[in-house]
Design an enzyme around this catalytic site. Structure first.
Site, PDB file in Angstrom:
ATOM      1  N   CYS A  12      44.629  98.264  96.782  1.00  0.00           N
ATOM      2  CA  CYS A  12      43.936  97.004  95.797  1.00  0.00           C
ATOM      3  C   CYS A  12      44.095  95.366  96.490  1.00  0.00           C
ATOM      4  O   CYS A  12      44.860  94.994  96.229  1.00  0.00           O
ATOM      5  CB  CYS A  12      44.367  97.634  94.812  1.00  0.00           C
ATOM      6  SG  CYS A  12      43.362  96.511  92.900  1.00  0.00           S
ATOM      7  N   GLU A  33      40.647  86.277  94.834  1.00  0.00           N
ATOM      8  CA  GLU A  33      40.727  84.590  94.358  1.00  0.00           C
ATOM      9  C   GLU A  33      39.239  84.584  92.959  1.00  0.00           C
ATOM     10  O   GLU A  33      39.359  84.381  92.595  1.00  0.00           O
ATOM     11  CB  GLU A  33      40.853  83.117  95.302  1.00  0.00           C
ATOM     12  CG  GLU A  33      41.583  83.206  96.141  1.00  0.00           C
ATOM     13  CD  GLU A  33      42.849  83.215  95.288  1.00  0.00           C
ATOM     14  OE1 GLU A  33      42.548  82.777  94.090  1.00  0.00           O
ATOM     15  OE2 GLU A  33      43.514  83.296  96.209  1.00  0.00           O
TER      16      GLU A  33
HETATM   17 ZN   LIG Z   1      46.727  86.195  93.438  1.00  0.00          ZN
HETATM   18 ZN   LIG Z   2      43.573  97.209  91.597  1.00  0.00          ZN
END
Ligand SMILES: [Zn+2]
Ligand SMILES: [Zn+2]
Length: 183
Positions: free
Chosen positions: A146, A131
């Site tokens: 990621c 976020e």
């Molecule tokens: Zn998201």
């Molecule tokens: Zn990324």
């Protein structure tokens, strides 16, 4: 990596961690450590807030994430460039049955629910980093390794990385410097 971290610390970006309801201080300490370790970011743990009654939906028995973000956007947090609130109750936005976190792209307030992540420290950290990435203007990333990869449930969240890929890390470092008023 250590050198990068020191550079960012010098820029003085401060991220506020705002507990809402009953949040175990251990979660906040782990979060502060993760933001420092992953992004070199200073955090400030803010005094707790009560759950906002006006955002409670009696039919859904959940809190409206958008309403809470509106409330946080109207509040002043001295010295914080961005604030992430952590709430002990379940959250929704109208199109989803629940959300673990919510942030407006390039905003400065995000919200994370720990309700479905009790005891899942790693999951809470991932949602918070993700976020925060949106606040810094990052979109979803297709890299497997990621934290900006989209996850639609806790199983998927558990499977994604707790780190940014090199591309997202560069983007986020640039955005942090800009927000902190650096070059
Ligand atoms: Zn998201
Ligand atoms: Zn990324």
């Amino acid at each position: 990596m250590a050198r990068k971290n020191r550079e960012m610390d010098r820029d003085g970006f401060c991220l506020g961690l705002q507990p809402v309801g009953e949040i175990d201080p251990v979660h906040l300490k782990i979060l502060a450590g993760s933001f420092l370790g992953e992004l070199g970011l200073r955090t400030r743990i803010l005094p707790g807030l009560a759950r906002p009654d006006h955002a409670f939906d009696k039919r859904r028995i959940q809190y409206d994430a958008g309403m809470i973000i509106n409330q946080l956007e109207a509040m002043e947090f001295q010295g914080c460039h961005a604030v992430i609130a952590f709430m002990d109750a379940d959250l929704f936005i109208p199109v989803f049955s629940f959300v673990l976190g919510e942030a407006r792209m390039r905003g400065n307030r995000a919200l994370v629910s720990i309700y479905r992540l009790q005891g899942n420290h790693a999951g809470i950290v991932k949602v918070a980093l993700h976020e925060f990435g949106h606040l810094m203007g990052l979109d979803h990333c297709h890299e497997t390794a990621c934290v900006m990869r989209f996850s639609k449930n806790i199983e998927q969240l558990d499977a994604i990385s707790n780190m940014f890929c090199d591309y997202c890390l560069d983007q986020i470092r640039y955005a942090i410097r800009k927000k902190a008023g650096g070059p």
